[in-house]
Design a protein around this motif. Structure first.
Motif, PDB file in Angstrom:
ATOM      1  N   UNK A 133       0.831  -1.215   0.000  1.00 15.02           N
ATOM      2  CA  UNK A 133       0.000   0.000   0.000  1.00 15.02           C
ATOM      3  C   UNK A 133       0.859   1.256   0.000  1.00 15.02           C
ATOM      4  N   UNK A 134       1.972   1.224   0.749  1.00 14.74           N
ATOM      5  CA  UNK A 134       2.858   2.380   0.823  1.00 14.74           C
ATOM      6  C   UNK A 134       3.475   2.675  -0.542  1.00 14.74           C
ATOM      7  N   UNK A 135       3.909   1.619  -1.233  1.00 12.72           N
ATOM      8  CA  UNK A 135       4.516   1.799  -2.554  1.00 12.72           C
ATOM      9  C   UNK A 135       3.488   2.288  -3.576  1.00 12.72           C
ATOM     10  N   UNK A 136       2.274   1.766  -3.472  1.00 10.13           N
ATOM     11  CA  UNK A 136       1.210   2.213  -4.368  1.00 10.13           C
ATOM     12  C   UNK A 136       0.911   3.699  -4.157  1.00 10.13           C
ATOM     13  N   UNK A 137       0.838   4.113  -2.877  1.00 13.61           N
ATOM     14  CA  UNK A 137       0.548   5.515  -2.565  1.00 13.61           C
ATOM     15  C   UNK A 137       1.630   6.442  -3.109  1.00 13.61           C
ATOM     16  N   UNK A 138       2.883   6.018  -3.040  1.00  9.94           N
ATOM     17  CA  UNK A 138       3.979   6.841  -3.555  1.00  9.94           C
ATOM     18  C   UNK A 138       3.856   7.045  -5.057  1.00  9.94           C
ATOM     19  N   UNK A 139       3.516   5.983  -5.769  1.00 11.55           N
ATOM     20  CA  UNK A 139       3.359   6.066  -7.229  1.00 11.55           C
ATOM     21  C   UNK A 139       2.189   6.984  -7.580  1.00 11.55           C
ATOM     22  N   UNK A 140       1.082   6.819  -6.852  1.00 15.02           N
ATOM     23  CA  UNK A 140      -0.108   7.641  -7.109  1.00 15.02           C
ATOM     24  C   UNK A 140       0.191   9.114  -6.866  1.00 15.02           C
ATOM     25  N   UNK A 141       0.848   9.425  -5.738  1.00 19.52           N
ATOM     26  CA  UNK A 141       1.181  10.809  -5.410  1.00 19.52           C
ATOM     27  C   UNK A 141       2.111  11.396  -6.471  1.00 19.52           C
ATOM     28  N   UNK A 142       3.074  10.602  -6.913  1.00 22.91           N
ATOM     29  CA  UNK A 142       4.023  11.061  -7.928  1.00 22.91           C
ATOM     30  C   UNK A 142       3.312  11.384  -9.244  1.00 22.91           C
ATOM     31  N   UNK A 143       2.399  10.506  -9.654  1.00 16.34           N
ATOM     32  CA  UNK A 143       1.667  10.730 -10.907  1.00 16.34           C
ATOM     33  C   UNK A 143       0.746  11.944 -10.800  1.00 16.34           C
ATOM     34  N   UNK A 144       0.134  12.118  -9.637  1.00 17.90           N
ATOM     35  CA  UNK A 144      -0.740  13.278  -9.444  1.00 17.90           C
ATOM     36  C   UNK A 144       0.054  14.577  -9.543  1.00 17.90           C
ATOM     37  N   UNK A 145       1.240  14.588  -8.949  1.00 16.20           N
ATOM     38  CA  UNK A 145       2.058  15.807  -8.902  1.00 16.20           C
ATOM     39  C   UNK A 145       2.782  16.089 -10.217  1.00 16.20           C
ATOM     40  N   UNK A 146       2.891  15.091 -11.075  1.00 20.98           N
ATOM     41  CA  UNK A 146       3.613  15.287 -12.336  1.00 20.98           C
ATOM     42  C   UNK A 146       2.678  15.179 -13.531  1.00 20.98           C
ATOM     43  N   UNK A 147       2.254  13.978 -13.855  1.00 18.50           N
ATOM     44  CA  UNK A 147       1.450  13.755 -15.061  1.00 18.50           C
ATOM     45  C   UNK A 147       0.065  14.394 -14.981  1.00 18.50           C
ATOM     46  N   UNK A 148      -0.564  14.311 -13.802  1.00 19.11           N
ATOM     47  CA  UNK A 148      -1.953  14.771 -13.669  1.00 19.11           C
ATOM     48  C   UNK A 148      -2.073  16.181 -13.104  1.00 19.11           C
ATOM     49  N   UNK A 149      -0.964  16.813 -12.805  1.00 21.72           N
ATOM     50  CA  UNK A 149      -0.991  18.095 -12.090  1.00 21.72           C
ATOM     51  C   UNK A 149      -1.826  19.182 -12.786  1.00 21.72           C
ATOM     52  N   UNK A 150      -1.651  19.420 -14.097  1.00 21.86           N
ATOM     53  CA  UNK A 150      -2.432  20.504 -14.736  1.00 21.86           C
ATOM     54  C   UNK A 150      -3.936  20.294 -14.620  1.00 21.86           C
ATOM     55  N   UNK A 151      -4.394  19.070 -14.915  1.00 23.70           N
ATOM     56  CA  UNK A 151      -5.828  18.780 -14.816  1.00 23.70           C
ATOM     57  C   UNK A 151      -6.323  18.882 -13.379  1.00 23.70           C
ATOM     58  N   UNK A 152      -5.506  18.395 -12.452  1.00 25.35           N
ATOM     59  CA  UNK A 152      -5.876  18.434 -11.033  1.00 25.35           C
ATOM     60  C   UNK A 152      -6.020  19.869 -10.559  1.00 25.35           C
ATOM     61  N   UNK A 153      -5.087  20.726 -10.924  1.00 25.57           N
ATOM     62  CA  UNK A 153      -5.128  22.125 -10.493  1.00 25.57           C
ATOM     63  C   UNK A 153      -6.342  22.852 -11.073  1.00 25.57           C
ATOM     64  N   UNK A 154      -6.716  22.491 -12.292  1.00 30.00           N
ATOM     65  CA  UNK A 154      -7.900  23.106 -12.903  1.00 30.00           C
ATOM     66  C   UNK A 154      -9.163  22.704 -12.136  1.00 30.00           C
ATOM     67  N   UNK A 155      -9.263  21.425 -11.775  1.00 29.51           N
ATOM     68  CA  UNK A 155     -10.429  20.950 -11.027  1.00 29.51           C
ATOM     69  C   UNK A 155     -10.510  21.615  -9.658  1.00 29.51           C
TER      70      UNK A 155
END
Length: 291
Positions: A133-155
């Motif tokens: 679970x810890x490793x999964x959370x790290x990957x998710x947080x990383x993707x949110x902050x990098x790949x998904x960041x523009x869309x996330x910030x707009x929402x």
């Protein structure tokens, strides 16, 4: 069974009930149960009051602070508060921290929802599924902050700037504070009270800030006690059912001031009077047995 229930409810929570029943645990627990039912009877009314009051104030704020390119009323209100605090030594301002707290919670909600969606998407990858679970959370947080960041910030930006979302999440205390003297006259110019029609009341009351502020804060204190399952039937360790009757009257008064139709609508959504009567009858029997 009674001793087990007492253990989990705790002695301090049952203290008032035990004192009234002269340490008769069965009677104390029954009285506690009746108090819970009274709490439940009040909440539909309190919920209706909170929703209708905040919507009425929100509509009036749109009139007091028309957009005209300056932003919605929340933005204008916060700017005025900030300007006053730069020149005044003190102004009571629970509003700015409350709105900031709501915006922070909205931001977290949006981010949490995106994390759930992203995790569901990544679960399709067998390698990801076998990670801790810890490793999964790290990957998710990383993707949110990098790949998904523009869309996330707009929402996030869209939701934290949506006044309807913010209004729905502000506390009852926020709306009560609108009638605080520090802001009522200086910022709102006394116009907020125009949401109330004092001609609707059978017993006439003076149309002023103090009247409304007193009623709303009485309801707010009672509501807070109800929310924590505190004894609504006791005041200063003594049985006091009149307070419940007074709060019921206060709630109906505010609904009536907003609209006579709201008063009529509210009549069928609560059983407060019935529960107060039941408690009064039960307490009378308890007193007869403990004399």
């Amino acid at each position: 069974m009674s001793q087990d229930v007492k253990k989990y409810l705790s002695d301090p929570r049952l203290a008032s009930y035990l004192e009234y029943t002269k340490n008769n645990l069965e009677d104390a627990l029954e009285l506690y149960r009746l108090n819970l039912r009274l709490v439940g009877a009040f909440f539909p009314l309190m919920s209706m009051l909170e929703v209708t009051l905040r919507n009425a104030i929100g509509h009036q704020m749109n009139n007091i602070f028309p957009d005209q390119g300056k932003g919605d009323w929340i933005e204008q209100f916060l700017k005025i508060l900030a300007d006053i605090k730069e020149t005044e030594t003190y102004i009571y301002d629970p509003f700015t921290p409350d709105i900031n707290k709501v915006k922070k919670a909205i931001k977290k909600d949006v981010r949490d929802q995106e994390k759930i969606l992203l995790k569901e998407e990544l679960q399709q990858d067998k390698n990801f599924k076998h990670l801790s679970h810890e490793e999964q959370d790290k990957i998710i947080e990383s993707k949110l902050d990098k790949e998904k960041r523009p869309d996330l910030e707009k929402k996030i930006a869209r939701k934290i700037n949506d006044k309807n979302i913010i209004i729905s999440k502000l506390t009852f205390a926020f709306w009560c504070a609108i009638f605080n003297p520090d802001v009522y006259g200086t910022i709102f110019k006394g116009k907020v009270i125009e949401i109330f029609n004092f001609n609707n009341l059978a017993e006439k009351k003076e149309k002023n800030r103090e009247t409304i502020s007193l009623i709303l804060n009485n309801i707010r204190h009672f509501r807070n006690r109800a929310a924590h399952n505190e004894p609504l039937i006791f005041y200063k360790q003594k049985l006091d059912l009149q307070r419940g009757e007074l709060i019921l009257q206060n709630i109906i008064e505010v609904l009536t001031l907003l609209s006579e139709d709201l008063k009529k609508y509210a009549e069928d959504i609560h059983l407060v009077k019935r529960h107060l009567q039941t408690i009064e009858e039960y307490c009378s029997e308890v007193k007869k047995l403990t004399v």
